[in-house]
Motif scaffolding. Structure first.
Motif, short mmCIF file in Angstrom:
data_model
loop_
_atom_site.label_atom_id
_atom_site.label_comp_id
_atom_site.label_asym_id
_atom_site.label_seq_id
_atom_site.Cartn_x
_atom_site.Cartn_y
_atom_site.Cartn_z
N UNK A 95 0.83 -1.20 0.03
CA UNK A 95 0.08 0.04 0.22
C UNK A 95 0.88 1.33 0.04
N UNK A 96 0.34 2.23 -0.35
CA UNK A 96 0.91 3.82 -0.37
C UNK A 96 -0.09 4.64 0.35
N UNK A 97 0.46 5.85 0.76
CA UNK A 97 -0.56 6.67 1.57
C UNK A 97 -0.57 8.12 0.41
N UNK A 98 -1.96 8.38 0.27
CA UNK A 98 -1.98 9.63 -0.44
C UNK A 98 -2.94 10.57 0.36
N UNK A 99 -2.38 11.95 0.10
CA UNK A 99 -3.23 12.86 0.79
C UNK A 99 -3.90 13.80 -0.40
N UNK A 100 -5.23 14.17 -0.48
CA UNK A 100 -5.84 14.70 -1.37
C UNK A 100 -6.84 15.80 -0.63
N UNK A 101 -6.90 16.88 -0.97
CA UNK A 101 -7.92 17.92 -0.41
C UNK A 101 -9.33 17.33 -0.70
N UNK A 102 -10.34 17.64 0.49
CA UNK A 102 -11.45 17.05 0.32
C UNK A 102 -12.44 18.36 -0.29
N UNK A 123 5.85 5.78 -1.55
CA UNK A 123 5.17 5.24 -0.59
C UNK A 123 4.14 6.54 0.23
N UNK A 124 5.06 7.60 0.26
CA UNK A 124 4.35 8.65 1.29
C UNK A 124 5.15 10.33 0.58
N UNK A 125 4.29 10.95 0.34
CA UNK A 125 5.09 12.25 0.02
C UNK A 125 4.99 13.21 1.45
N UNK A 126 6.40 13.23 1.96
CA UNK A 126 6.46 14.01 3.50
C UNK A 126 5.86 15.32 3.35
N UNK A 127 5.94 15.89 2.29
CA UNK A 127 5.57 17.35 2.18
C UNK A 127 4.08 17.58 2.53
#
Length: 207
Positions: A95-102, A123-127
């Motif tokens: 798996x990977x971790x994704x962050x997206x504005x809602x 895997x992850x974007x630390x920023x």
């Protein structure tokens, strides 16, 4: 964000009480009827997973207690939280971790989440890591009835963790899903979990 004056904050006594705990985190698991969400996502060609992340994010942001955070050593009330979720690319076991504005409609978010997840190579974007996130995860291979989260025991960690498994179907044909939420007790109590549950349920029922 809004800075909180601890001296006049109505929650100060509870905050200080739970601050004395070496582990001020707790997790609650409850069942949600997702029959209407299943129906809606199927009819509109939307991802159940991304759609539920969207609705849970809206529900979290409706509860003020779940938007408290510690920023540069001070308690603040965030304007809103945004989702960060685990995901699998087709054919992958990692798996990977994704962050997206809602943002936008549920359909807008589903499209943005899928695009961001599929295009991510790390895997992850630390920023994109910040205290204003909500961590989401799913284990759709089985009916999950409880969960614990890995963490460094930083008492200032206020990121809600929300996890669910596979929904089950009862004798009436209703589909029920166990959802677990983990919170910092210094900032939120069972009453606030109840408000989250009520808001989420209302959003699902009124789709």
């Amino acid at each position: 964000m809004q800075k909180i004056d601890l001296q006049t904050w109505p929650r100060r006594e509870l905050y200080e009480f739970f601050s004395a705990s070496s582990n001020p985190f707790y997790s609650v698991t409850f069942s949600v009827d997702v029959t209407n969400l299943c129906r809606y996502t199927k009819a509109n060609g939307l991802s159940f997973y991304y759609s539920l992340i969207y609705l849970c994010t809206q529900a979290v942001n409706s509860v003020e207690a779940m938007r408290y955070a510690v920023h540069e050593g001070e308690i603040v009330l965030l304007d809103r939280r945004e989702p960060s979720f685990t995901d699998l690319n087709p054919g992958s076991e990692f798996f990977h971790i994704t962050s997206v504005p809602c943002e936008g409609t549920m359909a807008d978010f589903c499209r943005a989440a899928l695009s961001a997840s599929r295009s991510q190579t790390a895997f992850l974007d630390p920023s994109k890591e910040s205290p204003d996130l909500i961590y989401f995860s799913s284990v759709p291979w089985f009916d999950m009835t409880a969960v614990t989260s890995e963490r460094d025991f930083d008492r200032d960690d206020t990121v809600p963790r929300i996890t669910w498994g596979r929904y089950t179907e009862d004798w009436r044909g209703h589909r029920n899903l166990h959802i677990a939420i983990e919170l910092n007790h210094r900032f939120a109590d069972g009453l606030h979990v109840g408000k989250f549950y009520e808001d989420l349920t209302h959003r699902i029922e009124t789709l």
